[in-house]
Design an enzyme around this catalytic site. Sequence first.
Site, PDB file in Angstrom:
ATOM      1  N   ASP A  96      -1.662  -0.802  -3.970  1.00 21.93           N
ATOM      2  CA  ASP A  96      -1.927  -0.003  -5.077  1.00 21.93           C
ATOM      3  C   ASP A  96      -0.512   0.406  -5.630  1.00 21.93           C
ATOM      4  OD1 ASP A  96      -1.265   1.798  -2.846  1.00 21.93           O
ATOM      5  OD2 ASP A  96      -2.192   3.438  -3.931  1.00 21.93           O
ATOM      6  N   GLU A 158      -2.322   4.134  -1.252  1.00 24.56           N
ATOM      7  CA  GLU A 158      -1.072   4.793  -0.717  1.00 24.56           C
ATOM      8  C   GLU A 158      -0.847   5.799  -1.644  1.00 24.56           C
ATOM      9  OE1 GLU A 158       3.179   5.659   0.215  1.00 24.56           O
ATOM     10  OE2 GLU A 158       2.193   4.550  -1.621  1.00 24.56           O
TER      11      GLU A 158
HETATM   12 ZN   LIG Z   1       5.337   2.313  -2.212  1.00 28.65          ZN
END
Ligand SMILES: [Zn+2]
Length: 408
Positions: A96, A158
């Site tokens: 992401d 993340e």
């Molecule tokens: Zn990163």
Amino acid sequence: MGQELPDLKQLLAELIATPSVSSVDPQHDQGNLAVIELLAGWLEELGFDCQVTNLPGQPHKANLIAALEPAAVDSARADNASDTGRGGLALCGHTDTVPCNPELWQSDPFTLSERDGRLYGLGTTDMKGFLALAVEAVKGLAAEQLTAPLVLLASADEESGMAGARALEQSWPTHIRPRQALIGEPTANLPVHMHKGMMMEALHIAGRSGHSSNPELGRNALEPMTRVLQELLDWREELRARYRDERFAVPYPTLNLGHIHGGDNPNRICGSAELHIDLRPLPGMAPEQLRAELRDRLQGALGDAATDLTIRSLSVGQPPLETPRSAPIIELAERLTGHPAKAVAFATEAPYLAELGMDVLVLGPGDIECAHQPDESLAVERLQPSIELLRGFIRHFCMEEAPNHAAG
Ligand SMILES: [Zn+2]
């Protein structure tokens, strides 16, 4: 094998052209399934076994665990490999990106564009660039060449809570446990073995509103809040005196008073007040223990008013990381790069991999200064050295025979 795969820049261009923005705001949160599909397609072509697992409660997000295992792996051999400390390697990156402001970019964030020796695009540095390089580094590898498993982990979410990394404990296949892991977050290819943790807590005090002319008509929440504030400042000084680690640029744990809100009108008794704080613990400080200490101290400071206090976590928080300098992957990273491992100021998914029993190194081709910025980019001259570096790790942990002395 892998003849059909695009070249490195094309791999990266395709990853960049596939949006996968993570946001805590559901309106801007896109999921990452298309990126996972791309990676799984390429890695299957290269002979990897691909496991795609959707995140609990977030079907639009998934982790990919792609494994290439030694051709004749049996459990005895796998045990032997892990005894020598060479039991395989995981190359890990999140799929992401953060959201972006296209109007501030010189070129389209979702179109890879090369100028002045740099590749521009959202995620080039943080960290689709690493994922493309990892695929490039494993091109042409055959299971017959391996003595220990090689895993590519592509994680979700993340940038907005690390739900992907937290889900690994449940979904990581028990028969493939590499002992070493490399996370390709941007460190300019310099080895990193430690970072602070992160916690965000909301402290709420309930009162009762009433007419300001008579304090007996209510219970003012702001007054006990002043005791909370003072106690936090005292606690901060104590933490600073108790914990110190000169390896960090800011060598002590920090506590920031970030947001406060309470009441509505000067002529009303304040009916509730809330304070948000951010805590950055050093390695060795356990988040749960800090939460318990915070609660005890505030309850003590509030006395009778303690029943009006509630504490909730604004995020699950990130544990701190410290991989020992003596861990095989840190030693190898220092040798291959010629630089001692250091600490960084940002948090990563590394503590979750450490919980799975891996020694974790953070090392990736990007520059942290241009992450989360308009015109995010990756230097073209970093590409080839990065591939060589990754292949060095793969050769050491997945391909070389175990040294003889370890057998005795
Ligand atoms: Zn990163």
